[in-house]
Design a protein around this motif. Structure first.
Motif, PDB file in Angstrom:
ATOM      1  N   ALA A 376       0.816  -1.218   0.000  1.00  0.00           N
ATOM      2  CA  ALA A 376       0.000   0.000   0.000  1.00  0.00           C
ATOM      3  C   ALA A 376       0.850   1.270   0.000  1.00  0.00           C
ATOM      4  CB  ALA A 376      -0.933  -0.001   1.217  1.00  0.00           C
ATOM      5  N   THR A 377       2.122   1.160   0.312  1.00  0.00           N
ATOM      6  CA  THR A 377       3.004   2.328   0.342  1.00  0.00           C
ATOM      7  C   THR A 377       3.381   2.704  -1.089  1.00  0.00           C
ATOM      8  OG1 THR A 377       3.907   1.628   2.466  1.00  0.00           O
ATOM      9  CG2 THR A 377       5.178   3.236   1.200  1.00  0.00           C
ATOM     10  N   ASN A 378       3.274   3.997  -1.413  1.00  0.00           N
ATOM     11  CA  ASN A 378       3.655   4.447  -2.749  1.00  0.00           C
ATOM     12  C   ASN A 378       4.540   5.685  -2.724  1.00  0.00           C
ATOM     13  OD1 ASN A 378       1.861   6.401  -1.965  1.00  0.00           O
ATOM     14  ND2 ASN A 378       0.496   6.188  -3.732  1.00  0.00           N
ATOM     15  N   SER A 379       5.155   5.965  -1.561  1.00  0.00           N
ATOM     16  CA  SER A 379       6.067   7.110  -1.479  1.00  0.00           C
ATOM     17  C   SER A 379       7.118   6.835  -0.415  1.00  0.00           C
ATOM     18  CB  SER A 379       5.306   8.403  -1.154  1.00  0.00           C
ATOM     19  OG  SER A 379       4.761   8.343   0.161  1.00  0.00           O
ATOM     20  N   PHE A 380       8.226   7.545  -0.548  1.00  0.00           N
ATOM     21  CA  PHE A 380       9.313   7.416   0.438  1.00  0.00           C
ATOM     22  C   PHE A 380      10.056   8.742   0.470  1.00  0.00           C
ATOM     23  CE2 PHE A 380      13.675   6.533   1.707  1.00  0.00           C
ATOM     24  CZ  PHE A 380      13.491   5.768   2.843  1.00  0.00           C
ATOM     25  N   THR A 381      10.450   9.169   1.675  1.00  0.00           N
ATOM     26  CA  THR A 381      11.187  10.418   1.851  1.00  0.00           C
ATOM     27  C   THR A 381      12.573  10.120   2.390  1.00  0.00           C
ATOM     28  OG1 THR A 381       9.151  11.653   2.281  1.00  0.00           O
ATOM     29  CG2 THR A 381      11.230  12.662   2.983  1.00  0.00           C
ATOM     30  N   ASP A 382      13.567  10.565   1.667  1.00  0.00           N
ATOM     31  CA  ASP A 382      14.952  10.446   2.113  1.00  0.00           C
ATOM     32  C   ASP A 382      15.291  11.712   2.879  1.00  0.00           C
ATOM     33  OD1 ASP A 382      17.595   9.957   2.522  1.00  0.00           O
ATOM     34  OD2 ASP A 382      18.204  10.011   0.415  1.00  0.00           O
ATOM     35  N   ASP A 383      15.331  11.605   4.204  1.00  0.00           N
ATOM     36  CA  ASP A 383      15.566  12.782   5.048  1.00  0.00           C
ATOM     37  C   ASP A 383      17.014  13.233   5.043  1.00  0.00           C
ATOM     38  OD1 ASP A 383      12.893  12.981   5.902  1.00  0.00           O
ATOM     39  OD2 ASP A 383      13.222  11.369   7.357  1.00  0.00           O
ATOM     40  N   HIS A 384      17.909  12.353   4.595  1.00  0.00           N
ATOM     41  CA  HIS A 384      19.337  12.708   4.628  1.00  0.00           C
ATOM     42  C   HIS A 384      19.994  12.385   3.286  1.00  0.00           C
ATOM     43  CE1 HIS A 384      18.914  13.260   8.955  1.00  0.00           C
ATOM     44  NE2 HIS A 384      18.327  12.070   9.020  1.00  0.00           N
ATOM     45  N   PRO A 385      19.563  13.077   2.238  1.00  0.00           N
ATOM     46  CA  PRO A 385      20.211  12.828   0.938  1.00  0.00           C
ATOM     47  C   PRO A 385      21.646  13.338   0.939  1.00  0.00           C
ATOM     48  CG  PRO A 385      18.740  14.710   0.792  1.00  0.00           C
ATOM     49  CD  PRO A 385      18.538  14.121   2.157  1.00  0.00           C
ATOM     50  N   LEU A 386      22.402  12.877  -0.027  1.00  0.00           N
ATOM     51  CA  LEU A 386      23.793  13.301  -0.139  1.00  0.00           C
ATOM     52  C   LEU A 386      23.846  14.724  -0.667  1.00  0.00           C
ATOM     53  CD1 LEU A 386      25.218  10.038  -1.751  1.00  0.00           C
ATOM     54  CD2 LEU A 386      25.264  10.689   0.656  1.00  0.00           C
ATOM     55  N   THR A 387      24.617  15.554   0.000  1.00  0.00           N
ATOM     56  CA  THR A 387      24.746  16.947  -0.431  1.00  0.00           C
ATOM     57  C   THR A 387      25.994  17.185  -1.257  1.00  0.00           C
ATOM     58  OG1 THR A 387      25.890  17.487   1.646  1.00  0.00           O
ATOM     59  CG2 THR A 387      23.480  17.768   1.579  1.00  0.00           C
ATOM     60  N   ASP A 388      26.904  16.223  -1.261  1.00  0.00           N
ATOM     61  CA  ASP A 388      28.164  16.403  -1.977  1.00  0.00           C
ATOM     62  C   ASP A 388      28.325  15.411  -3.116  1.00  0.00           C
ATOM     63  OD1 ASP A 388      28.387  14.153  -0.494  1.00  0.00           O
ATOM     64  OD2 ASP A 388      30.217  14.723   0.584  1.00  0.00           O
ATOM     65  N   ALA A 389      27.238  14.777  -3.525  1.00  0.00           N
ATOM     66  CA  ALA A 389      27.307  13.781  -4.596  1.00  0.00           C
ATOM     67  C   ALA A 389      25.914  13.620  -5.190  1.00  0.00           C
ATOM     68  CB  ALA A 389      27.819  12.438  -4.063  1.00  0.00           C
ATOM     69  N   PRO A 390      25.813  13.065  -6.408  1.00  0.00           N
ATOM     70  CA  PRO A 390      24.486  12.838  -7.010  1.00  0.00           C
ATOM     71  C   PRO A 390      23.689  11.823  -6.200  1.00  0.00           C
ATOM     72  CG  PRO A 390      26.227  12.660  -8.657  1.00  0.00           C
ATOM     73  CD  PRO A 390      26.899  12.706  -7.324  1.00  0.00           C
ATOM     74  N   ASN A 391      22.379  11.926  -6.283  1.00  0.00           N
ATOM     75  CA  ASN A 391      21.465  10.989  -5.627  1.00  0.00           C
ATOM     76  C   ASN A 391      20.642  10.276  -6.701  1.00  0.00           C
ATOM     77  OD1 ASN A 391      21.542  11.601  -2.496  1.00  0.00           O
ATOM     78  ND2 ASN A 391      21.578  13.581  -3.529  1.00  0.00           N
ATOM     79  N   TYR A 392      20.923   8.992  -6.899  1.00  0.00           N
ATOM     80  CA  TYR A 392      20.142   8.159  -7.811  1.00  0.00           C
ATOM     81  C   TYR A 392      19.310   7.188  -6.965  1.00  0.00           C
ATOM     82  CZ  TYR A 392      23.159   9.805 -11.592  1.00  0.00           C
ATOM     83  OH  TYR A 392      23.834  10.576 -12.498  1.00  0.00           O
TER      84      TYR A 392
END
Length: 709
Positions: A376-392
């Motif tokens: 039933a989950t259709n979303s996710f939040t990354d609270d700590h993405p990388l700030t010094d590199a790309p996020n894939y």
């Protein structure tokens, strides 16, 4: 197909036992235009009989033998003392292949489908020669050759798998009149000699007392697939010289049924000849145990003992349908990244979602959650993405078997507006051939993408980039011409991060043409010491090609020299504010020219930093609007003591004060011309003793646009 029999049959003749040995016939001399063909034989003692098997070496000799047959000579020997053999008996017989009627009668009696195949191979019509054009004739010959080779190869395989077929092809003889105390020599030759074809005479000697042992079959292995089981076994082991194989399967480990109705033959040539044989079997159910065993068939048609039973099962390899990432965005004010996805169908074995992140489009992707996310989950939040590199990011749907259906990667980067720090430590040299090498300190930013290098022929010229892309090292080489009127070349470096933010340009590096004479050393001419700083003044070296000056410092005379700072060729003063009061210091300065030649350190300067306090600040510091347009007038009362100069500080709005300039110590007023806006001012005095006063009160004033007019 040419070497098929060598692989399946003749390779087994290399192995000899205590009961038999092979006698090779010396090859006969042949004419330059004759065809020489080998003929190999092998015998097996069964206790009550001896079976002899043979085969010609190519399709031509085999086709000829199907018409004329083979002559088999049998000689019986007794072994006496000192291994002396005496002839006891001699006989011969002609081995004729079956005619078409004989094949038909055998098929009617046995219903052996392989015998029908063998008869078709022997008596099928061949490709007729085309006597037309030369090109057609050549193609016809090639086609006929390939057909004959195929028929020959299949005939020999069938002879290995079925003793009756070997008899029908005239390639097998059974001797039932043997005694254990005698030796038997069998000689096989073609019945009819042919012009321009030389066929070997095959000989095999075997003892009548031999004992037949059923061959053992080695263990088999398997790789499980989805409703598929792939069996492997080694057919090249010494005990596994088999021509065909029978694969059996059981669902309970007790009752085995054949998987292949006809014997399985594995053809391996070239680089694959040492690889294990492979057999694929389809099953109806994953994760259900099946029992397998394999039996080999040798060149005499004998079956080996079955292999040890292998228990295995197929596995589920079908991944769930992959999710589709529908959106990805930055959440304003939080620095987090949110992604959403779509997956309409829930498989029966669906276990959960896993969200993965990587700095590379191709992964590897590391999971961001410890537990599976429900369907039933259709979303996710990354609270700590990388700030010094790309996020894939990817979203994988995982089933209970661990199969994962992965979405296409989605990219999102945290907005970055912070530029890298100014590159430092830029240095270099030019050798006598005009090769330039410059280097600098690699930045400490984790998202540093690289550097761009710029050059000019004069420091006030426009700098031109030397590189179109980024330099991902802290070293760069260039090549310049030395035949020019300009004596220097200038470089600077700019750093870029992955968001393409440029740093401030580095200090300009000026390099001179190389020389062999060291530059003149700088001479320290004076100094001033306070409780928190040492001001050093010197005469720069007089050499025209000076690139930089370096100030060194050490504590006491016994310490090690440490570089304090580097200077331009004409710099002659430096304030060292990193000293500690009540300590002795030794200073020296060294000059380096554009060729990297060092002058050596100057005569050392010994200083002692004493302890002094700050004097009181300036009082009655007033700031008012000047009658002159766009100016601020300020006045103050000079404090007691000999003032060397004043330091004026100015700030705009709430950005803090910055040093705006120096005012002579004899002044008690100053007019600052500036643009309309809100300003803050403060002032401090610097005494001739090196002491400083405290900062005055901060005054605020607003210069409006109207007053500008």
């Amino acid at each position: 197909m040419k070497y098929l029999f060598v692989i399946l049959f003749l390779s087994s003749t290399v192995a000899a036992s205590a009961q038999k040995k092979t006698v090779k016939h010396a090859p006969a001399l042949k004419k330059m235009d004759s065809l020489h063909v080998s003929l190999r034989a092998r015998a097996q003692n069964y206790g009550d009989s001896i079976v002899v098997r043979w085969a010609p070496g190519n399709a031509v000799s085999w086709l000829l033998s199907q018409k004329d047959g083979f002559l088999l000579r049998r000689k019986v020997f007794r072994k006496g003392e000192k291994n002396v053999f005496s002839l006891m008996d001699s006989s011969s017989t002609v081995i004729h292949p079956w005619n078409l009627d004989a094949w038909g009668n055998y098929f009617k009696a046995s219903h052996d489908s392989l015998s029908a195949v063998a008869a078709q191979i022997v008596f099928a019509k061949t490709v007729a020669f085309d006597n037309g054009k030369q090109g057609n004739s050549f193609n016809n010959i090639s086609e006929k050759y390939n057909e004959q080779q195929s028929r020959f190869g299949f005939a020999l395989v069938l002879a290995d798998l079925d003793p009756a077929i070997a008899v029908g092809l005239g390639l097998r003889f059974t001797d039932r009149h043997i005694r254990k105390d005698l030796y038997y020599l069998y000689t096989i030759v073609p019945v009819q000699a042919r012009a321009n074809v030389s066929i070997d005479t095959a000989r095999i000697l075997i003892q009548g007392s031999g004992i037949y042992f059923r061959q053992k079959f080695s263990a088999i292995t398997a790789i499980a697939g989805e409703k598929t089981i792939r069996l492997y076994w080694n057919s090249n082991a010494t005990t596994n010289n088999f021509s065909g194989f029978i694969i059996e399967k059981s669902s309970d480990g007790k009752t085995f049924n054949r998987v292949n109705r006809l014997p399985f033959v594995g053809f391996k040539t070239g680089k694959d000849k040492n690889k294990p044989l492979e057999f694929n079997d389809s099953v109806t159910q994953d994760y259900k145990n099946y029992y397998y065993r394999v039996t080999g068939i040798n060149a005499f048609g004998d079956r080996s003992d079955p292999s040890p039973v292998l228990v295995t099962h197929a596995v589920d390899l079908t991944a769930p349908h992959y999710p589709i990432i529908s959106s990805i965005k930055n959440i304003k004010g939080t620095g987090a990244i949110q992604l959403r996805w779509i997956k309409k169908e829930k498989e029966s074995d669906f276990k959960g979602y896993v969200v993965g992140r990587s700095t590379n489009l191709k992964g590897p992707f590391m999971p961001l959650s410890k537990d599976f996310l429900p369907f039933a989950t259709n979303s996710f939040t990354d609270d700590h993405p990388l700030t010094d590199a790309p996020n894939y990011y990817i979203v994988a749907a995982v089933d209970t078997a661990g199969n994962a259906g992965r979405s296409m990667p989605a990219y999102m980067n945290v907005e970055d507006h912070i530029a890298p720090a100014q590159p430092t430590g830029l240095a270099g040299k030019i050798d006598s051939n005009g090769h330039v090498s410059i280097h600098w300190n690699w930045g400490k930013e984790a998202d540093l993408a690289g550097y761009k290098i710029f050059f000019a022929n004069a420091p006030d010229h426009q700098f031109t980039p030397l590189t179109s892309g980024f330099v991902t090292d802290s070293l760069f080489t260039d090549s310049i011409t030395l035949r020019t009127l300009t004596k220097k070349i200038y470089y600077k470096v700019i750093a870029y991060d992955r968001s393409m933010n440029p740093s401030p340009a580095s200090a300009v590096l000026a390099l001179n043409k190389p020389d062999k004479v060291p530059p003149m050393a700088s001479i320290i001419k004076g100094f001033t010491v306070t409780d928190s700083s040492v001001i050093i003044k010197w005469y720069p070296g007089s050499s025209a090609d000076i690139a930089q000056q370096i100030l060194y410092r050490k504590q006491d005379s016994s310490g090690e020299w440490v570089s304090v700072s580097g200077f331009k060729p004409k710099d002659s003063i430096y304030t060292d504010r990193s000293v500690v009061s009540k300590h002795n210091y030794v200073y020296a300065i060294e000059t380096i020219d554009s060729s990297g030649l060092h002058s050596g350190k100057s005569f050392p300067l010994h200083v002692y930093v004493y302890s002094k306090g700050y004097k009181s600040g300036i009082k009655k510091f007033e700031v008012v609007k000047s009658q002159e347009k766009n100016a601020v007038s300020m006045h103050w009362v000079a404090p007691a003591g000999e003032i060397s100069y004043y330091i004026l500080f100015r700030g705009t709005e709430n950005k803090g004060l910055k040093m705006a300039g120096n005012i002579p110590g004899s002044n008690t007023g100053y007019e600052d011309k500036t643009m309309p806006g809100n300003y803050q001012y403060a002032i401090k005095a610097v005494y001739k003793s090196g002491e400083e006063s405290a900062l005055s009160d901060i005054k605020t004033i607003t210069l409006s646009e109207k007053e500008k007019l």
